[in-house]
Structure formats: C-alpha cells, structure tokens
Design a protein around this motif. Structure first.
Motif, PDB file in Angstrom:
ATOM      1  N   ALA A 206      23.633 -15.649 -51.008  1.00  0.00           N
ATOM      2  CA  ALA A 206      24.557 -16.211 -50.019  1.00  0.00           C
ATOM      3  C   ALA A 206      24.890 -15.228 -48.906  1.00  0.00           C
ATOM      4  CB  ALA A 206      25.836 -16.662 -50.711  1.00  0.00           C
ATOM      5  N   ARG A 207      24.879 -13.930 -49.205  1.00  0.00           N
ATOM      6  CA  ARG A 207      25.438 -12.967 -48.246  1.00  0.00           C
ATOM      7  C   ARG A 207      24.489 -11.853 -47.815  1.00  0.00           C
ATOM      8  NH1 ARG A 207      31.209 -12.109 -51.468  1.00  0.00           N
ATOM      9  NH2 ARG A 207      31.445 -14.321 -51.977  1.00  0.00           N
ATOM     10  N   GLY A 208      23.403 -11.652 -48.524  1.00  0.00           N
ATOM     11  CA  GLY A 208      22.589 -10.472 -48.247  1.00  0.00           C
ATOM     12  C   GLY A 208      23.142  -9.281 -49.009  1.00  0.00           C
ATOM     13  N   GLU A 209      22.785  -8.066 -48.556  1.00  0.00           N
ATOM     14  CA  GLU A 209      23.164  -6.881 -49.333  1.00  0.00           C
ATOM     15  C   GLU A 209      24.033  -5.916 -48.549  1.00  0.00           C
ATOM     16  OE1 GLU A 209      19.588  -5.171 -50.881  1.00  0.00           O
ATOM     17  OE2 GLU A 209      19.110  -6.942 -52.087  1.00  0.00           O
ATOM     18  N   ASN A 210      24.475  -6.343 -47.370  1.00  0.00           N
ATOM     19  CA  ASN A 210      25.202  -5.397 -46.513  1.00  0.00           C
ATOM     20  C   ASN A 210      26.695  -5.690 -46.398  1.00  0.00           C
ATOM     21  OD1 ASN A 210      23.065  -3.708 -45.893  1.00  0.00           O
ATOM     22  ND2 ASN A 210      22.306  -5.135 -44.335  1.00  0.00           N
ATOM     23  N   SER A 211      27.201  -6.468 -47.332  1.00  0.00           N
ATOM     24  CA  SER A 211      28.604  -6.882 -47.225  1.00  0.00           C
ATOM     25  C   SER A 211      29.604  -5.774 -47.548  1.00  0.00           C
ATOM     26  CB  SER A 211      28.876  -8.056 -48.168  1.00  0.00           C
ATOM     27  OG  SER A 211      28.590  -9.252 -47.513  1.00  0.00           O
ATOM     28  N   ILE A 212      29.185  -4.816 -48.362  1.00  0.00           N
ATOM     29  CA  ILE A 212      30.063  -3.756 -48.870  1.00  0.00           C
ATOM     30  C   ILE A 212      31.202  -4.331 -49.723  1.00  0.00           C
ATOM     31  CG2 ILE A 212      31.583  -1.799 -48.341  1.00  0.00           C
ATOM     32  CD1 ILE A 212      30.054  -1.406 -45.762  1.00  0.00           C
ATOM     33  N   TYR A 213      31.955  -5.249 -49.139  1.00  0.00           N
ATOM     34  CA  TYR A 213      33.186  -5.709 -49.794  1.00  0.00           C
ATOM     35  C   TYR A 213      32.949  -6.942 -50.670  1.00  0.00           C
ATOM     36  CZ  TYR A 213      34.810  -2.650 -46.107  1.00  0.00           C
ATOM     37  OH  TYR A 213      34.980  -1.571 -45.285  1.00  0.00           O
ATOM     38  N   HIS A 214      33.921  -7.214 -51.513  1.00  0.00           N
ATOM     39  CA  HIS A 214      33.981  -8.466 -52.289  1.00  0.00           C
ATOM     40  C   HIS A 214      32.747  -8.717 -53.146  1.00  0.00           C
ATOM     41  CE1 HIS A 214      37.767  -9.517 -50.503  1.00  0.00           C
ATOM     42  NE2 HIS A 214      37.283  -9.197 -49.317  1.00  0.00           N
ATOM     43  N   ASN A 215      32.312  -7.702 -53.846  1.00  0.00           N
ATOM     44  CA  ASN A 215      31.239  -7.897 -54.820  1.00  0.00           C
ATOM     45  C   ASN A 215      31.879  -8.176 -56.183  1.00  0.00           C
ATOM     46  OD1 ASN A 215      29.130  -7.830 -56.594  1.00  0.00           O
ATOM     47  ND2 ASN A 215      28.239  -5.928 -55.816  1.00  0.00           N
ATOM     48  N   ASN A 216      31.914  -9.441 -56.569  1.00  0.00           N
ATOM     49  CA  ASN A 216      32.516  -9.806 -57.854  1.00  0.00           C
ATOM     50  C   ASN A 216      31.460 -10.332 -58.823  1.00  0.00           C
ATOM     51  OD1 ASN A 216      32.219 -12.113 -56.198  1.00  0.00           O
ATOM     52  ND2 ASN A 216      33.619 -13.286 -57.483  1.00  0.00           N
ATOM     53  N   GLY A 217      30.220  -9.910 -58.622  1.00  0.00           N
ATOM     54  CA  GLY A 217      29.120 -10.420 -59.444  1.00  0.00           C
ATOM     55  C   GLY A 217      29.225  -9.999 -60.905  1.00  0.00           C
TER      56      GLY A 217
END
Lengths: 426, 365
Positions: free
Chosen positions: A397-408
C-alpha cells in the motif's frame, strides 16, 4: 564514539554475554552438575551469605533502585541512527518487562534539543491566540484544576521505522522499543482552554515546548477538547526530566511527537501551523512520491516481547510462555492471535490484566514447545475492528519510504537451540 | 533550631508579587538550595547523606561533621585552618574544586553571584549562632514579609484576590502583551506571524557559513550524519529519497519558523529576525529556488514564494488501504501454503548495536 555510548554498549555486551552463558547450554550444564551432586543444590544445602549476614538498613537507598542483578535492564540507543545523542532516541527494554506499566526510568527517550532542566518555580504555561483572555499559569495554578488519572501508551511514530525495507535490528527493544505506557495524572486540556475561553473561530491548538528545540505541533481542537491531558505526574511521581518535567501534553492514541514535553505554550488558531515536525518530519512518503500528512493516529499493533532475539528460550522443550504487548490508538484491544508457524495457523492468546482504551495490553500464549523451529507472530485486533496488517500488506500500500507508522506483524524465528532471530516470511 | 522561615501563603505572596531583590534573599536561597538538596540536608533532624548535613555551618571547621567520610582534601583544608564563613563559602560554592583541590563534592559550582549570596543567607537560618544574632535576621525577614504583605497582598487566604477573567476556575492571570510577543513566534504558511524585516542571499551566505556550515555543509549537503538541507530534487520516488527543503518541504514559512526557533543547534534564538530572512534566502538559493545573489527576502515578498513540492501532500487516507477496508474476520487456519519460508534475516543486515558480541562467538549465530 562518545564515552556514554561506549559505556551503554559495553553494558549491553556484558549483559548479552551473561545471558548467553545462561543459554540452553548453560542450563544443561547446570542440570548435569546438579545430577552429579547427589547431595543436592548447594544454594540449598549450604548456608548462603545473605542467609547469615545482615543486609542494609532502611535508609541505605532513600530512592530505591532495582536489584543489582537487574542492571542489564536499561534503555539502549542505536548510535548510528542519528547524528548526535542530544537529538536522538533510545529504546525501552520491552523484552525484560511484563504487565502493562513501564517503569519511569525505562520509558524510551526521544528529544530534539536534549533534556531541558527546568525548576518548576520558573515554569509557566501560556495560552494565547483566539481566546477571550490570554492566560499565564504557574505550576501551582495547574495543580489547582481538577485532576484525572489515565493509563495511556505513548508510541513514537517512527517505532519499527527501521524495518520498512526488511528485517534489520535483532531485538524487540530496537524494533519496537519506542513505546511505553504509564498512568498519568493531569488536568484535562479542555479545562485550561475553557479557562481562557476559546473563540468560535478557534479550530487548532499549537502546543509548544520550552526546550532548546521549542518543539511545536498543531492539534485539531476536537482532539484538544476530547481526551488530551496536561500531565505533571507519571506512575504517581513527578514526570522524569527526560519525559518533560515539570509538565507535558498527553495526546492519547496519537503519535508520541505530539505529546509536547516541557509544555510552555498553547496557542489557539484557525489553521494548522505546518511546523517542521508536521512537514519535513512525521509525514509519510508513499511510493508514488505523494506524502500523507496529519497521520496522527497510531494504528493497531502488537509484538511478542519474549521470546525475542534478546530473550532466547533457555529452558529447553516443554511448558513455555509466549508474552507480548498489543495496543491501538483507536481504543481497546479486542483480541490477539498468536501463530507458531509463520502465520499459517493462529491461536487466540490470553489477554491478562486491565484492558484500557489506548493503553498497552499484555497477552500470553502458554503451550508445550516440542523443541523444533518456530516462526512466531502475533496479530492484534482493536475494538474499532481494525486488524494488524502484515508488513507486506503495508509495503504494497505504501512502498518502503514511509519511515513512520509501521505496525506490521513481526516474525521471530525461534531455533532448536532456543536462539531467536528477527526474520521476514513468505 | 529554626524551622523554614517562610512557607505557604506568605511564600506564595512573595513569589507572586515582584519584590525588591534583597528582601527575598532567604526565599531565593531556599530555591537555590534545591540544587544542593540532592546531597545535603538542613533543618531539624538533618542527617549527612551524600554530603554532610549543613546545620550550624558558620564558624565550623571544614571537614568536621562527625561520622561523615570526607575526602582527605577536605579534612586537610580544615586542619590548615579553613572554616566556613560568608567568604570561604562564597569561594567554595563558586568553584568547589578550585577552592578545595580534590574535594569530593560532585557539583560544578553556582554561576550567579546572587545565587551564592542567597543560598548562604538561607543556610544561616539553620545556624544556631547565626540565629541568636539572627534574632535580627529573622526580624529583618519578618519585616520584609510584612512590608511585602502590606505593600500588595494580604496574607490571609480569604483576602487573596482572584484573577479577573471569565474562566470557571478563576486560575492563572492575564498574559501581558510583551509576554505573548516574547513567546508567540510561530509563522504560518499564509505568512501570519512573520516579523517585519529582510535579508539578502549574499548576507545569508556569510551568516550560513559562520553558523550552519559546520554541520549542514557549505552547500547544505551535510557533514556526516547531520541533516541535508539542499538538493535531492526528483528523488522522492527513488529507493533512497533525499528529503530536503527544496525536494520535500511544502512551505517556506517552516524554514523561517524552524531556523528562528531551534537553530543553530545548541545556540537557538541567537539570530536576529533579519539574519533569519537572510539565511532563509540563502537556503532558497542553495536549493535553486532563487538564482540571484542580490535577491532579498522580506516579510513583503515572503508569501510569493512557493516550494516545488507543496502540491504533493495529501490527507491521511490509511483507512482506505485494502488491509483496513476489509473488516471481515481474519483467517485462523491454513492461511498460507505450507511451509512458510524465511525470506530475509536480520543477520544479513545486522545493525544491532551489540552485534559485535554476537559475531565473536555468541550462541545466537
């Protein structure tokens, strides 16, 4: 490397050495020794020092500290993450803790201009902007408003941020340790704003810190008037300096950066301020080059804290406890499932202890380990119906460059010798 | 033994009303003493803790409280004839380790001479001998209090005035215009909050080189791991995007606001408003958003300038992502093909701080 960092790392290395020695190999060695010594375990059969000589009197520690045998239970940093320890992060040792409350001295730290040291007698909180009367409060004034006690988790939006591109850090302290949960005592922000009289045009509140970063964040007025607190106590005692002493903002369920520490000013306005921490930082860059802003809410999330890379299984097969944490900015956790086979099959875990809105929840899964490899995972669901996604769903959904909000969903590989590794699975 | 001279309402009244500095010595000293209280106690039943108790200090030979383990240096200082009075205390408290070389007191010293004088004044109130002569000091204090009290605030709770505003709790007081001006320095994208002023790219270059380049590099390219401030245009969809003012930030107002509030790192609030205009202009120049070294940025033309990435910020739409939109019960059995494979291990990218230990023979490897 700074001296302090060096010490931290030596400490970490020493403690790692200690538990490695106490690994399954160590456990086995003990067991053999025990069997050989027919007379029995010497700590039982021989009189021990602590059993004969007097200990310290009551005044030995006016402020009590943990047992010396717990000296490895400390916050740790990852020096290469940031340029300078003054604008840096350290991590809560989740793998050593249980229950839902984090001890004050172990709550992770993130500040942008170091820890401000402020005498409460010199601290003021100002309310200005779109209000009837701009006001100044002393700490004594604040303590005269009606207070509330609330348990909330605080999670940095960048928690697990290093894992977007794949498994990196071998320890749940490092992958998930930017979260803590304490009971706050404070005044509802609503009371303070109403004391100054918010004008009907007031739609946003800017919170500002008194530290050398003068940290600022824009908060929508609905949230400010809902459940935010201006807190001066954590777990019953004054806030720790590094947590914003003498007073901080509490923004339940929303990203930690908004919980402005050393809170000195609240400004009411009709538009957000687009401060550095809501433009350059704390915006989530997507694969298509667009960036989401105002991603305040912390999504439903969970992690198994033991076993985990820093807390391997040292007791061999048989009865085993999996313990972990779950939380959601939407409210309570409804259910946590645990998988032992990398997400093929799931078992409902047991949530134990208080289940409070926007607080950490403790879960357990008790089972008989047959001693074979496991890929253990946990998956949380919150009362709003959100289900913790897999890391690959998030990446899609987001790619890998979000830095934030990784709740996987986190996977730990537990090997036959009890060692645990951070992995990603198909 | 004298107890704390002031407390409760009196102290509050004194705090709330600005009083002549000399009248509040003891009260101020009490505040200063908070820096000492981690290690020293005073007053009835005071015991030695990290440091010796400080009752009856005046005329006392240095290093002589019974049962306290002093450094050899402190004992020697006492034996060489040093005893505590205003003068020796002043010297000691300013630079403890200079006055008694080898003193164990882990305290850097008091920087403000008023603090030193005030804390000494405070310590006198716990000194029996001083107290007898202090009959006078106490009287002075009481006088000061009475004066303060009479001058402005009555000391009785029932007589304390309530603030004049419409709040339900009647707490706090109205902020003055100067106070609001001193702290309210935020700037919005629409220019609200911009101070009057201006600065050119050329001036900014000089200021930037002196104040910023050590960390952020001569061209905003950054030294080591300090933040990059320029470049990175068209990298936002790359594997390793470079997010800078030019490539990522939506608004110029954030640059002005942030530099003025927090930079240079470790010396915030040291630049004038004009300096910040000049540096902001220079940062535009480093990011190729203005190209003329003579360009002058001011409160007049500020909002004419738009950063290239402004349009690329969107609202939070996480809820619409497939994994959240689907609210059906999650799968419990046979959810994936058997067996599940490991696709990546942390070890491959192992950056754990204590990984050195692991690599040198830990069982984890």
């Amino acid at each position: 490397m700074s001296k302090k960092t060096k010490e931290t790392m030596d400490g970490a290395a020493a403690s790692r050495r200690r538990f490695l020695q106490a690994g399954i190999a160590g456990g086995a060695a003990l067991a053999t020794a025990g069997a050989a010594r027919a007379a029995g375990d010497p700590v039982i059969t021989e009189v021990q020092d602590w059993n004969r000589y007097l200990g310290d009197g009551v005044d030995a520690a006016p402020y009590g500290m943990p047992s010396e045998f717990e000296s490895h239970v400390v916050r740790r940093d990852v020096p290469w993450l940031t340029a300078d320890p003054v604008s840096s992060i350290n991590f809560t040792p989740l793998h050593e803790l249980d229950g839902i409350i984090t001890p004050n001295g172990l709550c992770f730290e993130r500040h942008h201009g170091g820890t401000a040291i402020i005498d409460p007698a010199d601290h003021r909180l100002m309310i200005n902007g779109l209000v009837d009367t701009p006001l100044v409060f002393t700490m004594q004034d604040l303590m005269r408003f009606p207070r509330e006690n609330r348990v909330y988790f605080l999670e940095c939006a960048a928690n697990s941020g290093m894992e977007w591109r794949g498994a990196q850090l071998n320890g749940c302290q490092f992958t998930h340790g930017m979260v803590h949960c304490v009971v706050y005592t404070g005044v509802p922000l609503k009371y303070l704003l109403e004391e100054a009289g918010v004008k009907t045009s007031g739609k946003w509140v800017l919170a500002e810190g008194a530290d050398a970063a003068a940290m600022t964040r824009s908060i929508p007025i609905e949230k400010a008037l809902d459940d935010c607190l201006v807190a001066f106590k954590m777990n019953g005692e004054a806030l720790r300096a590094e947590q914003g002493y003498p007073v901080r903002l509490v923004v339940p369920g929303w990203e930690g950066n908004m919980w402005v520490k050393w809170l000195r000013r609240l400004e009411v306005g009709d538009e957000p301020w687009a401060q550095r921490e809501e433009t350059s930082k704390y915006t989530d860059l997507l694969a298509n080059g667009k960036a989401r802003r105002h991603t305040w809410l912390m999504d439903v999330k969970s992690v198994i804290t033991t076993p985990s890379p820093q807390a391997p299984i040292t007791h061999g097969r048989g009865q085993t406890v999996i313990s972990g944490l779950a939380w959601s900015g939407n409210g309570r956790i409804k259910r946590v499932d645990v998988s032992l086979d990398g997400g093929r099959n799931w078992h409902e875990a047991r949530v134990d202890g208080p289940s409070l809105s926007k607080a950490l929840h403790r879960f357990y899964y008790d089972f008989q380990w047959d001693g074979s490899d496991m890929l253990i995972q946990s998956r949380a669901m919150d009362e709003a119906g959100f289900i913790q996604p897999t890391k690959n769903e998030l990446r899609a959904a987001r790619g890998e460059n979000s830095i934030y909000h990784n709740n996987g969903i986190q996977t730990w590989h537990v090997k036959a010798d009890g060692a645990v590794e951070n992995v990603e699975v198909s | 033994m004298l107890k704390f001279l002031k407390s409760g309402l009196l102290a509050t009244a004194v705090l709330a009303v600005p009083v002549a500095a000399h009248a509040a010595d003891v009260a101020d000293g009490e505040k200063v003493f908070r820096k000492c209280a981690a290690c020293h106690s005073v007053g009835e039943g005071a015991k030695s803790r990290v440091g010796p108790h400080l009752n009856d200090l005046f005329g006392r030979q240095a290093g002589t409280v019974d049962g306290f383990k002093y450094s050899a240096a402190m004992v020697a200082a006492g034996e060489s004839g040093i005893s505590w009075d205003e003068q020796t205390l002043t010297q000691y408290l300013v630079k403890p380790r200079d006055f008694v070389k080898g003193s164990r007191m882990a305290f850097a010293g008091l920087r403000k001479s008023a603090d030193v004088a005030n804390v000494i004044e405070y310590l006198k109130t716990f000194d029996e001998k001083m107290a007898s002569s202090l009959g006078s000091a106490e009287a002075e204090m009481e006088e000061a209090e009475v004066e303060t009290a009479m001058a402005d605030k009555p000391a009785l709770a029932a007589d304390m005035p309530l603030p004049e505003h419409d709040g339900a709790f009647k707490l706090g007081r109205a902020a003055t215009e100067d106070e609001v001006a001193a702290w309210d320095m935020d700037i919005r994208p629409d220019g609200v909050g911009l101070p009057v002023g201006s600065g050119t790219v050329a001036d900014g270059e000089v200021l930037y080189t002196d104040n910023c380049a050590v960390c952020h590099g001569d061209f905003g390219e950054a030294v080591g791991r300090w933040p990059v401030l320029a470049g990175g245009q068209d990298t936002l969809t790359d594997d390793r995007p470079e997010k800078t003012i030019g490539s990522y930030w939506p608004y110029l107002s954030t640059v002005y606001d942030y530099v003025r509030r927090a930079m240079p790192f470790g010396n915030a609030r040291s630049l004038s408003d004009d300096d910040v205009y000049a540096i902001t202009a220079y940062l535009l120049y480093l990011n190729d958003i203005v190209e003329d070294e003579e360009f002058e940025l001011s409160n007049e033309n500020f909002t004419d300038i738009h950063l290239p990435n402004e349009e690329n910020f969107i609202p939070d739409d996480r809820e619409q992502e497939a994994h959240y939109a689907d609210k059906s019960e999650p799968c419990m059995t046979d959810c994936k093909p058997d067996p599940v494979g490991i696709t990546m291990r942390a070890r491959v990218l192992d950056v754990t701080p204590d990984s050195e230990e692991e690599n040198t023979g830990g069982a984890i490897d």
